[in-house]
Each structure stands twice: as structure tokens, then as C-alpha cells.
Design a protein around this motif. Structure first.
Motif, short mmCIF file in Angstrom:
data_model
loop_
_atom_site.label_atom_id
_atom_site.label_comp_id
_atom_site.label_asym_id
_atom_site.label_seq_id
_atom_site.Cartn_x
_atom_site.Cartn_y
_atom_site.Cartn_z
N HIS A 373 0.82 -1.20 0.00
CA HIS A 373 0.00 0.00 0.00
C HIS A 373 0.86 1.26 0.00
O HIS A 373 0.50 2.27 -0.63
CB HIS A 373 -0.93 -0.02 1.22
N LEU A 374 2.00 1.22 0.67
CA LEU A 374 2.89 2.39 0.68
C LEU A 374 3.35 2.73 -0.73
O LEU A 374 3.44 3.91 -1.08
CB LEU A 374 4.11 2.11 1.57
N LEU A 375 3.64 1.73 -1.52
CA LEU A 375 4.05 2.00 -2.90
C LEU A 375 2.87 2.52 -3.74
O LEU A 375 3.05 3.40 -4.59
CB LEU A 375 4.63 0.73 -3.53
N VAL A 376 1.69 1.99 -3.48
CA VAL A 376 0.52 2.44 -4.25
C VAL A 376 0.22 3.90 -3.94
O VAL A 376 -0.04 4.70 -4.85
CB VAL A 376 -0.69 1.53 -3.95
N ILE A 377 0.25 4.30 -2.67
CA ILE A 377 -0.05 5.70 -2.35
C ILE A 377 1.08 6.62 -2.78
O ILE A 377 0.88 7.83 -2.89
CB ILE A 377 -0.36 5.89 -0.85
N ALA A 378 2.27 6.05 -3.05
CA ALA A 378 3.35 6.85 -3.61
C ALA A 378 3.19 7.04 -5.11
O ALA A 378 3.99 7.75 -5.73
CB ALA A 378 4.70 6.20 -3.31
N GLY A 379 2.17 6.43 -5.70
CA GLY A 379 1.88 6.63 -7.11
C GLY A 379 2.17 5.45 -8.00
O GLY A 379 1.88 5.50 -9.20
N PHE A 380 2.74 4.38 -7.48
CA PHE A 380 3.09 3.22 -8.30
C PHE A 380 1.84 2.43 -8.67
O PHE A 380 0.90 2.29 -7.88
CB PHE A 380 4.06 2.31 -7.55
N GLU A 381 1.86 1.91 -9.89
CA GLU A 381 0.79 1.04 -10.36
C GLU A 381 1.20 -0.41 -10.16
O GLU A 381 2.28 -0.82 -10.62
CB GLU A 381 0.51 1.28 -11.85
N PRO A 382 0.39 -1.22 -9.45
CA PRO A 382 0.75 -2.64 -9.29
C PRO A 382 0.56 -3.41 -10.59
O PRO A 382 -0.29 -3.05 -11.42
CB PRO A 382 -0.21 -3.13 -8.21
N SER A 383 1.35 -4.45 -10.78
CA SER A 383 1.23 -5.30 -11.96
C SER A 383 0.56 -6.61 -11.55
O SER A 383 0.14 -6.79 -10.40
CB SER A 383 2.61 -5.58 -12.55
N GLN A 384 0.44 -7.56 -12.48
CA GLN A 384 -0.18 -8.84 -12.15
C GLN A 384 0.64 -9.60 -11.12
O GLN A 384 0.11 -10.32 -10.30
CB GLN A 384 -0.34 -9.69 -13.41
N ARG A 385 1.95 -9.43 -11.16
CA ARG A 385 2.80 -10.04 -10.16
C ARG A 385 2.79 -9.18 -8.91
O ARG A 385 3.01 -7.97 -8.97
CB ARG A 385 4.23 -10.20 -10.69
N ARG A 386 2.54 -9.80 -7.77
CA ARG A 386 2.31 -9.05 -6.53
C ARG A 386 3.51 -8.20 -6.13
O ARG A 386 3.38 -7.21 -5.43
CB ARG A 386 1.95 -10.04 -5.42
N ALA A 387 4.71 -8.59 -6.55
CA ALA A 387 5.92 -7.90 -6.10
C ALA A 387 6.36 -6.78 -7.04
O ALA A 387 7.28 -6.04 -6.71
CB ALA A 387 7.06 -8.92 -5.95
N PHE A 389 5.93 -3.27 -9.54
CA PHE A 389 5.20 -2.00 -9.63
C PHE A 389 5.86 -1.12 -10.68
O PHE A 389 7.05 -1.27 -10.98
CB PHE A 389 5.22 -1.28 -8.28
N GLN A 390 5.08 -0.16 -11.18
CA GLN A 390 5.57 0.80 -12.17
C GLN A 390 5.13 2.21 -11.82
O GLN A 390 4.03 2.42 -11.33
CB GLN A 390 5.02 0.46 -13.56
N LEU A 391 6.03 3.19 -12.09
CA LEU A 391 5.71 4.61 -11.92
C LEU A 391 6.15 5.33 -13.18
O LEU A 391 7.30 5.18 -13.63
CB LEU A 391 6.45 5.18 -10.70
N ARG A 392 5.24 6.11 -13.79
CA ARG A 392 5.55 6.78 -15.05
C ARG A 392 5.29 8.29 -14.94
O ARG A 392 4.42 8.72 -14.19
CB ARG A 392 4.70 6.20 -16.19
#
Length: 1018
Positions: A373-387, A389-392
Motif C-alpha cells: 500500500h505504501l508504494l501504491v499511495i506513492a503513485g506506483f501502479e501494481p502489476s499482475q505479479r504481486r511484487a 510495480f511501475q511509476l511513469r
């Protein structure tokens, strides 16, 4: 009803839904059939060599029963991936054959026509079942209603090509997976018999009671289990992945299941021999199943076992450019190597395990989800693999570098790839710095500056020019990027302005709350992960007070809390103790009151405690228990006028909010040493009489107690602070203009709320259970004593009086046995009156008030504000339904489980996966065992149970393996009633208390004498 994809998604967890959707998209569901009313759906699938025939019965929007032979469904009873595939295929209208089945084979399946059946089981049922076989004759039951079990049998037969017509019976002989599948469909059938035996035979759809242990031991690397001698040793049969007992008239599964090889054989050996010894690693691999199998409280080693979540470390790998950034999150547990974050259901080799200190270490799923969740609120988009993430986007990545990356470095191990490390060398982040220069006793001197990550100091005028231009990023001539941190524009600069610092370039001197605020702001800038409203609880900037005269052993955090209260009252004159429910705000306040009394050299004015009416008795009892040297006076009720002359001789006066308003003229003539406002969220409306009245009463110090300082809107806090620290937050209009956008503008809320937390931090101490519990979560037990409402008390007295009069007549005319039965009935009616008089259904009588229900609603309101999930237990199922009718959406989602519930596991799964606050109403008999409800961290018992072990069993639905938070257990009980006397007698005769009947009912302990029962009433 209409089936939608969103509705299906809400029935189960994300993983079964994802897998089921993939199956449906690949067309793996064949032979799809749907009943005429659309509420029974069946499909055929293959999984390896296993042929599956999932059936879904829809009884309502939240009432779905699944029949499937897969291990997942047998282990949990929930909506599995195969059921999801069938439902989604029905939506899409798919009729594709499964892999390995030709279209011609699928077309041969006979039409599905539900029929009513008579079920005849073999007279050799037990011996055949032990061999994994099942012989059944099915006879059409003309004229009988078609039940859900009938429909399930009909669908199963149709899929096997064995549909019957007319009155012809069917003889079935099945084994293995087919036998388990047929048993699932026969469960709960109302017309089942064993050939040659009189009476019906019932295959229970719900699990039976758990087994009782006599002892459990950890001996080196082996676990030894001994069954209670009173357990009948019978051979177990296998019902899917669960063990089951077969009796003369019934068969029932034990409330545990495991798909792991060998588990059933171990349970069977334990049941037949009464003892079992197995390696600890094998025991831990099936720990959840073992805990479900045995009745709580568990004796021996198993009962003393304490669970502690292993502390995970997270590793974040970053690679990319200013255009696109890739992140990989890994987790590492003590003694184990790091792994890319696995799915919650995946095994983590090495866990659970027995730690050197004897605790059981388990994986922290909640911590893993929080890290994601910390990565998601930092703006990262999760991918199908749980580990992964991407930020653009350049702006998003600059913001991450400036604001989020420093905090993550403090929390985790962060590793940059070669490309991203090169990017970071060209980015210079500007942050404010606060340095404490001198301590003048009553004031502190500070110096403010701005510095880059490269160590370069930027002059204040230049910073004001950058901030004034509205730019956050500047490209320097060298090509490097200068980026302002969010703390500059959203936190530091506004707070400096609010305090009234005109020239921040010069040394500034601050005292009182402002100096504490700047110390907290300095700590926040240095440690972005700190929670500003509770930082000062962890620093020894105040003297730890002694507890002389206090008859309580305070926990360390309670000692800190009472010392903090004393310090803030001495330095600032006010304090808001906002600890989460169950951490002992009352006890910490009593410790502080007691300290002032002990260290006063001369007589002083009393302390005034103002509380809701329902808590007056609790305050007086706690004061008497923990501080018996304090002279206390309850100033409430119609006879209080005669108590006014006694006030000057007491230390603590306890009154209610309503009484305070009525007696305001009297209180305005006095000045109190302290005023304590309990449940201070009641002050949240500044225009209410109680809020205005309390703000007028004079006192040397003011304490507000509430676990929910903000309930509906930010302005709630202003009203409380008008009492705690008058004028500190400015006038009402100014406060609204400054902070109200946090309630309406999501983009502004984070910065504004952090600024507000810092602004109020000198006066506020807030700890949660997670912060103070470092071990397996504690079980914090609170006996809350309430006083019956007036009309409730009158009804209770009338029933008791007339019941005792009737008792004498019955004894004279019908004897002692009839008298005892009358006593039990009377006790039941009085206990119902204590809970809710409406349970009595007295003709012509309107519902009376209930102190317990009123208090319950208050508790649930606080729980809702904290986002918590709550279990509520009562022996009276009707009481639960009445409560369910009173709970609206502002208490969270409501679930209810009693003896009529058919979809137990679906309800459990929905409760566990509910993202927001929720309430689960559970009856004793239906939910005292076999449920894992670790999403809840609070349990409320509405009525005291005769058998404390039954209460412990219910509490352990939440306080068990997988629970990572402390569990608070509330027992709501009423003073001067049968409940108080039952509680006292339990304490004296705990060894004699037993369950009323063998089936776990809680009617009354039959080994109590009539004299003991009558003693509860007199």
C-alpha cells in the motif's frame, strides 16, 4: 436475481476470483445448466485427473451455497475458483466443453429436473464409509417439497447421466471423490434413513463440536497430544478433507479440515488411541486445522503457546529513468532469505516456526499488504505479479524522489540499479532544517534554514522567492534539478506563519505549546515516518511520576501516559488523551489525579469528572478499585441537592453531562483542581448545551478523554480544544477556513491533516494497540458495569418480585422439582431484561430502554470511526436480529450468524475480506467454534455466560493464529442484577461451573442447587 461480475467478485477473495475468471475466459466450463428460476447453476470441469462438478445455489444476494469437490472448497467451505468460473460462464452464456470432454459428450448430459427424494443409506454405512465407499438408494418422494439438498442431488445425478423419471428408484454405489461429492449433496437432507433402522438419519451440514484435550506437551522436537478421557473413542471416517464421526442417528464433521496428506490419519489415530505424538514441523504445518479441532481453552503447551508475528524486513529494488521507474518489493523474515513478495495463500518456507523464546512466529500478511500500500499511495501502479510495480511521468517520479523515497529509506532497505543511481546524482531535494540553539528554562531558541541533499545551504530570501513563484522544480544551469520537498510548501511554511513568526531568518525564541510544537516539527522533519501526535510519548522530556497509593500495576505505556498527562497539565494546563479503546484511558487519568492528591501540601479543590450517564458507575468503581484513598462522590440523580454540602470534603466528584447542564449555576460558583471530560467526542457540537456549559466551568487543569477526537468533521476537534486549550486553535471561523478543505478536497487532505496533527501535538497523546503490543497480540479484557435505565430497572424489580412470590406457591403445590424449573425460567427472563426488555415480548408493553444496547451503539460508533471490525456474541439469537435492525450504514457492514444460517463460510469470507469497518453478530451455539475471524480486533459479550470456557471459545474466534493486533474483549454487565451475582459466584465456584447440556447450550448449569440459583435473586 441478476448475476453480475461485480456481484461475483464480492462473494470471494481476489485470488479465487482471478483464477475463476481465467478458467471462464478459457472456456473450461462444460455442461453448463441453470434451473428455471435461475438460482441453481451447475457446470462440469476437469483439473488434471480430477473431474469436478461445481454447483452453486443462490438463496439471496449474500446467501450462496457451493458444492464442489476441489480441495479449496472442502478446506474452507467458501466460494472457490471453480464456482466463480461457473457463475461467470453463466453470465457470458458460455457452453464450451471442458478440456478432455467432447461437444458430443457434453450434449449427452440429461436435462436437469429437480425432484424430491427419499434417501436410504446402507445398513453397513459405517464400515463402508471407513473403506471410502458409499451405497445409497434414492426413491422419488411424491408430494414432498423440493429442498436445496434435493435440487443438489438432482443436478449431480443429471450430470452423471443418472436422472430418474417417474417412480423408479436409483441404486448408487460410489467411492473416493464421488463419495465425498455425494455426501456434500446429502448433507442436511430432511428425508434420510438407514435401511433396517427406525427413525431418520441426519448428515449434518454444519460441523459438530470440537474435541476436548486433556493435555498437550512440547518435548524437544515432538508434540504430544492427549484426548480428554471423557471423549468417546470412535473410529473416524473421511468426509472430504474433514474427519467425521458416525453415530446411531447422525453423522457430523469435526470443525476442522486440512488438504495436506497424512493429517486425517493423524487425527484418526488420536481419536482411536487417545494419544498422538508427531514432529513439531508436521504439527505447525497444519496448526490452523489443529486449533479448530480442539475445544478452547487449550490445556498444556498448546494453551500456553503465544503467537508473535515474525518481524519482516522489506527490500525495494528500483531501476529506471525520469520517464519510467520499475520497483520490485521483496520480504525477508528473521533467519530466512528474502523472497519477492508472494501471494497471501502461498507457502513461505520456514514459517510458522517456534522461536528461541518459545513464541510461535508466523508470517505477517497485514505488514506485507501495508508495504504494498505504501508504494501504491506513492503513485506506483501494481502489476499482475504481486511484487512488481511501475511509476511513469517526470512529475510523478520527481515527487517520489523528493517526498517518498527518503521515508522509504528509513523504513526499508532500498537498492538502486545503475541507471536510477545515475538519475539521483542530478536531483537535489531542498528540505527545511530546525536546530535548537538554547534552552532558557521557560523558553527555547531555534534557528531555521533550508538545505539540499548535497549539503548546500539556500538563503531564506531565495527560498521565499521560489515558494512565492509557485514553482516546485527548477533546472539549474549545470543541468541538475532542484526540487522542493512537499514539507516546505505544505507543512513547514504554513506552520511558521500560523505561529506568527515574522522573520524566520533570525533566531527565534518560543515557550509553552509553541516550543513543544517546534520540537515535534523538528522531529518530523528528521524522521518523516514519525506520527506527530504521539512522538512525545516516546521521549523522556517529562518526569515519570510515582504511583504511591495507586492499587494497580500499570503497563509501561500507561505509566508514560499518566506521566505525560501530569506534565501537560503542569506546563500547558490541558491535555487530550486519545488512546485507542481498551488501552486504559480511565486508569491513566486516575493515576494522574492520584499523583496530584499525593503531592499536594495543602487541601485543594476537588477534581470534577464529567461522563455519560452509563459510565458514572464505572468511574466510581474504578476509582474505588485503583485509588481507594481518594474520597469520591457520585453527583447524579434526583437526590443530589442534599450532597452539595459534602463536596468540599471530597477529592473527586463524578457527574453526567446532562446533570452538569442542569447544575451549571452551582458549578460556576466553584473552581476545580481538574475537570475530566470522558467520552469527549460528545463535545463535538460547539453549539450544544453540554459543550458550551463545560467550556464555562473554571479549573486549574482540563483533561479530555476520547478514542475518536474527530468523528464527523474537522471542526469536532475545535470544539474539544475550546475545552482543553481555549483560544489555541483560533476562532471558529478562522479554524474552519484553514482546515475545512481537508474534509472536502482529497488532494489537500494529506498535507492539511499532517499540519493539523502537528499543530495540536503539544496537547494530544494517541497510542494504538499496535504501538504498545510488541508480542503476540494481547487479549485486553474489560468488564464494563452499567446501570439499568429507569424503566428497565422497574421492569426487572417487578419480574423478580412477582417471580419469587410465585416460587413459594409452586413449591407448596408442585414440589421442589417444579420450583427449580420455575427458577430457571425466571432467571432467563431476568437475564433477557438486563440485555434488552424487548426480548420478553410482553403484550401491550412498549419497548423499554436498554443500557446495554445504548452502550453497544456507542462502542460501535467509536469502532466505526477507527475503521475496526467487531464481533458481538449473545446467547439470544432474537437479540442479535433486533440489533441488526438498529444498525445502519454508519456502523459499517453488518453480518449475522445464528442457528438458521446456512452459508457460514461465505459470511466468514465476506467479513474477513470486507475492506472497511464491519460488525459480525454471532449467537453462542452457532458461532462458538469452527470460525476464524482474525479480521476483528474487538469482541463484545452482551450477556455473561454460565460457562467461562464457552466464552473463551467464542473470544478465540478473533484471538488466534493469524491475529496480528491486540484483541479487546468487552463484557457488558449490569449492576445490582442477576448478572453481577452470577459473575461473583463464578469467581468463587469456577471449578464447579459446567455447560448446561452436552450440545453446548447455555441455558443454566444443571449441577447448581435450587438454593444457589435462588441466591442469585435475593
Amino acid at each position: 436475481m441478476e448475476i453480475t461480475e461485480d456481484w461475483v467478485r464480492g462473494l470471494t477473495g481476489w485470488k479465487p476470483f482471478k483464477e475463476g475468471k481465467t478458467m471462464a475466459d478459457q472456456g473450461l466450463v462444460a455442461g453448463l445448466k441453470r434451473s428455471a428460476d435461475g438460482n441453481l447453476i451447475q457446470g462440469t470441469m476437469r483439473e488434471g485427473k480430477l473431474a469436478l462438478r461445481p454447483i452453486v445455489k443462490i438463496a439471496g444476494p449474500s446467501d450462496v451455497n457451493v458444492q464442489c469437490g476441489c480441495p479449496d472448497h472442502r478446506a474452507t467451505g467458501g466460494v472457490c475458483a471453480h464456482a466463480v468460473a461457473v457463475l461467470l460462464s453463466a453470465i457470458a452464456g458460455e457452453k464450451k466443453p471442458a478440456a478432455g470432454a467432447s461437444p458430443q459428450q457434453a450434449a449427452k448430459a440429461p436435462a436437469f429436473v429437480p425432484m424430491a427424494w427419499q434417501v436410504r443409506l446402507s445398513p453397513r454405512l459405517e464400515s463402508e464409509w471407513l473403506e471410502g465407499k458409499l451405497s445409497v438408494r434414492l426413491l422419488p418422494a411424491a408430494g414432498e417439497p423440493i429442498t436445496a439438498a434435493d435440487a443438489a442431488i438432482s443436478a449431480w445425478l443429471a450430470d452423471r447421466g443418472q436422472a430418474a423419471s417417474g417412480s423408479a428408484p436409483l441404486a448408487l454405489r460410489v467411492a473416493g471423490e464421488d463419495a465425498a461429492a455425494l455426501l456434500d449433496r446429502l448433507a442436511g437432507h430432511p428425508r434420510a434413513e438407514i435401511d433396517g433402522r427406525p427413525g431418520p438419519f441426519r448428515l449434518d451440514s454444519d460441523p459438530g463440536p470440537p474435541l476436548r484435550l486433556a493435555d498437550s506437551r512440547l518435548e524437544g522436537s515432538q508434540v504430544s497430544l492427549d484426548l480428554d478421557p471423557g471423549e468417546t473413542r470412535r473410529k473416524l471416517v473421511r468426509w472430504g478433507s474433514s474427519p467425521a464421526f458416525v453415530g446411531a442417528g447422525t453423522a457430523a464433521r469435526l470443525p476442522a479440515a486440512s488438504g495436506r496428506p497424512g493429517w486425517f490419519e493423524r487425527v484418526a489415530n488420536l481419536a482411536s488411541q487417545g494419544k498422538l505424538r508427531l514432529p513439531v514441523a508436521e504439527f505447525l504445518a497444519d496448526l490452523d486445522a489443529w486449533l479448530d479441532l480442539f475445544e478452547a481453552p487449550h490445556p498444556g503447551w498448546l494453551g500456553s503457546l503465544r503467537f508473535a508475528s515474525a518481524d519482516p524486513d522489506f527490500v525495494l529494488d528500483l531501476e529506471g529513468s525520469l520517464e519510467a521507474l520499475e520497483a520490485t518489493l521483496s520480504v525477508r523474515y528473521p533467519g530466512l532469505s528474502a523472497r519477492a513478495l508472494p501471494d497471501p495463500g502461498d507457502d513461505f518456507p520456514g514459517l510458522p516456526a517456534i522461536a528461541p523464546d518459545g513464541h510461535l512466529q508466523a508470517r505477517q500478511i497485514d505488514a506485507e499488504e501495508a508495504a504494498r500500500h505504501l508504494l501504491v499511495i506513492a503513485g506506483f501502479e501494481p502489476s499482475q505479479r504481486r511484487a512488481r510495480f511501475q511509476l511513469r511521468g517526470r512529475d510523478a517520479i520527481f515527487g517520489f524522489i523528493a517526498d517518498d523515497l527518503p521515508a522509504l529509506r528509513q523504513r526499508w532497505t532500498v537498492r538502486e540499479g545503475e541507471r536510477f543511481a545515475t538519475v539521483l546524482k542530478r536531483v537535489h531535494v531542498v528540505r527545511p532544517e530546525i536546530e535548537q540553539k538554547a534552552d532558557f528554562g521557560s523558553s527555547l531558541a531555534f534557528e531555521l534554514s533550508f538545505q539540499t541533499t548535497g549539503g548546500q545551504r539556500i538563503p531564506g530570501p531565495e527560498m521565499r522567492r521560489l515558494l512565492g513563484g509557485g514553482k516546485r522544480r527548477v533546472t539549474l544551469k549545470s543541468g541538475a534539478e532542484l526540487v522542493l520537498s512537499r514539507t516546505c510548501e505544505e507543512l513547514f511554511q504554513p506552520l511558521v506563519s500560523e505561529i506568527g513568526i515574522g522573520r524566520p531568518d533570525e533566531e527565534i525564541r518560543l515557550s509553552g505549546a509553541a516550543s513543544i510544537l517546534f520540537q515535534n516539527l523538528r522531529e518530523k522533519l528528521r524522521n518523516p515516518l514519525s506520527k506527530s501526535s504521539s512522538d512525545n510519548s516516546n521521549k523522556n522530556e517529562y518526569e515519570i511520576i510515582s504511583n504511591a497509593g495507586l492499587k494497580a500495576k500499570l503497563r509501561p505505556y500507561q505509566t508514560q501516559g499518566s506521566s505525560w498527562l501530569t506534565d501537560r497539565l503542569n506546563r500547558l494546563g490541558g491535555a487530550l488523551l486519545a488512546d485507542e479503546m481498551g488501552l486504559g484511558k480511565t486508569l491513566q487519568t486516575i493515576a494522574s489525579i492520584n499523583h496530584f492528591k499525593q503531592h499536594s501540601s495543602e487541601p485543594a479543590e476537588p477534581t470534577l469528572v464529567v461522563a455519560p450517564t452509563s459510565l458514572i458507575g464505572n468511574w466510581l468503581a474504578e476509582l474505588e478499585r485503583f485509588a481507594p484513598d481518594l474520597k469520591c462522590l457520585g453527583f447524579h440523580g434526583t437526590g443530589r441537592d442534599r450532597l452539595r454540602d459534602q463536596i468540599s470534603g471530597v477529592d473527586v466528584i463524578v457527574t453526567s453531562y446532562g446533570t452538569l447542564v442542569r447544575d451549571l449555576a452551582f458549578h460556576l460558583q466553584r473552581e476545580y483542581r481538574l475537570i475530566v471530560a470522558d467520552e469527549a467526542s460528545l463535545l463535538r457540537n460547539p453549539d450544544a448545551e453540554i459543550s458550551k456549559a463545560l467550556a464555562k466551568v473554571r479549573a486549574g487543569g482540563r483533561i479530555a478523554l476520547t478514542g475518536t477526537p474527530v468523528e464527523n468533521r474537522i471542526q469536532d476537534l475545535w470544539a474539544i480544544f475550546r475545552f482543553v486549550a481555549p483560544g489555541y486553535l483560533g476562532d471558529r471561523k478562522e479554524f474552519k477556513e484553514r482546515y475545512e478543505p481537508a474534509s472536502t478536497d482529497p488532494k489537500a487532505s494529506a498535507g492539511l491533516l499532517e499540519r493539523l496533527r502537528l499543530r495540536i501535538s503539544p496537547f494530544v497523546l494517541r497510542r494504538t494497540k499496535e504501538q504498545v503490543a510488541k508480542d503476540l497480540p494481547d487479549k485486553i479484557e474489560i468488564d464494563e458495569w452499567l446501570t439499568l435505565a429507569d424503566d428497565q430497572a422497574a421492569l426487572y424489580a417487578s419480574l423478580a418480585r412477582s417471580g419469587l412470590d410465585e416460587l413459594e406457591r409452586i413449591r407448596e403445590q408442585q414440589g421442589e422439582g417444579a420450583g427449580k424449573m420455575h427458577l430457571l425460567t425466571l432467571l432467563l427472563r431476568l437475564r433477557q431484561t438486563c440485555v434488552d426488555p424487548g426480548l420478553l415480548e410482553i403484550p401491550g408493553r412498549k419497548d423499554s430502554n436498554s443500557a446495554k444496547i445504548d452502550r453497544l451503539l456507542e462502542l460501535l460508533g467509536e469502532r466505526f470511526e477507527n475503521g475496526g471490525k467487531t464481533l458481538i456474541f449473545s446467547q439470544f439469537a432474537k437479540n442479535l436480529r433486533r440489533i441488526e435492525n438498529r444498525l445502519q450504514s454508519d456502523f459499517g457492514k453488518v453480518f449475522c450468524l445464528d442457528g438458521t444460517t446456512r452459508n457460514r463460510q461465505s459470511l466468514v469470507d465476506a467479513f474477513q475480506s470486507e475492506p472497511g469497518p464491519a460488525v459480525f453478530l454471532i449467537s453462542l451455539k452457532a458461532g462458538g467454534y469452527g470460525l476464524n475471524l482474525t479480521a476483528a480486533d474487538a469482541v463484545v459479550h452482551l450477556d455473561p455466560w454460565w460457562n467461562p470456557a464457552v466464552e473463551a471459545q467464542a473470544t478465540d474466534r478473533a484471538h488466534r493464529i493469524g491475529q496480528t493486533r491486540p484483541v479487546t474483549v468487552y463484557r457488558l454487565m449490569t449492576r445490582d442484577t442477576v448478572e453481577e451475582r452470577v459473575r461473583r459466584m463464578q469467581d468463587r465456584k469456577r471449578a464447579l461451573i459446567d455447560a448446561a447440556t452436552g450440545d453446548g447450550d447455555d441455558s443454566a448449569p444443571m449441577n447448581w442447587t435450587s438454593g444457589e440459583l435462588e441466591g442469585l435473586l435475593r
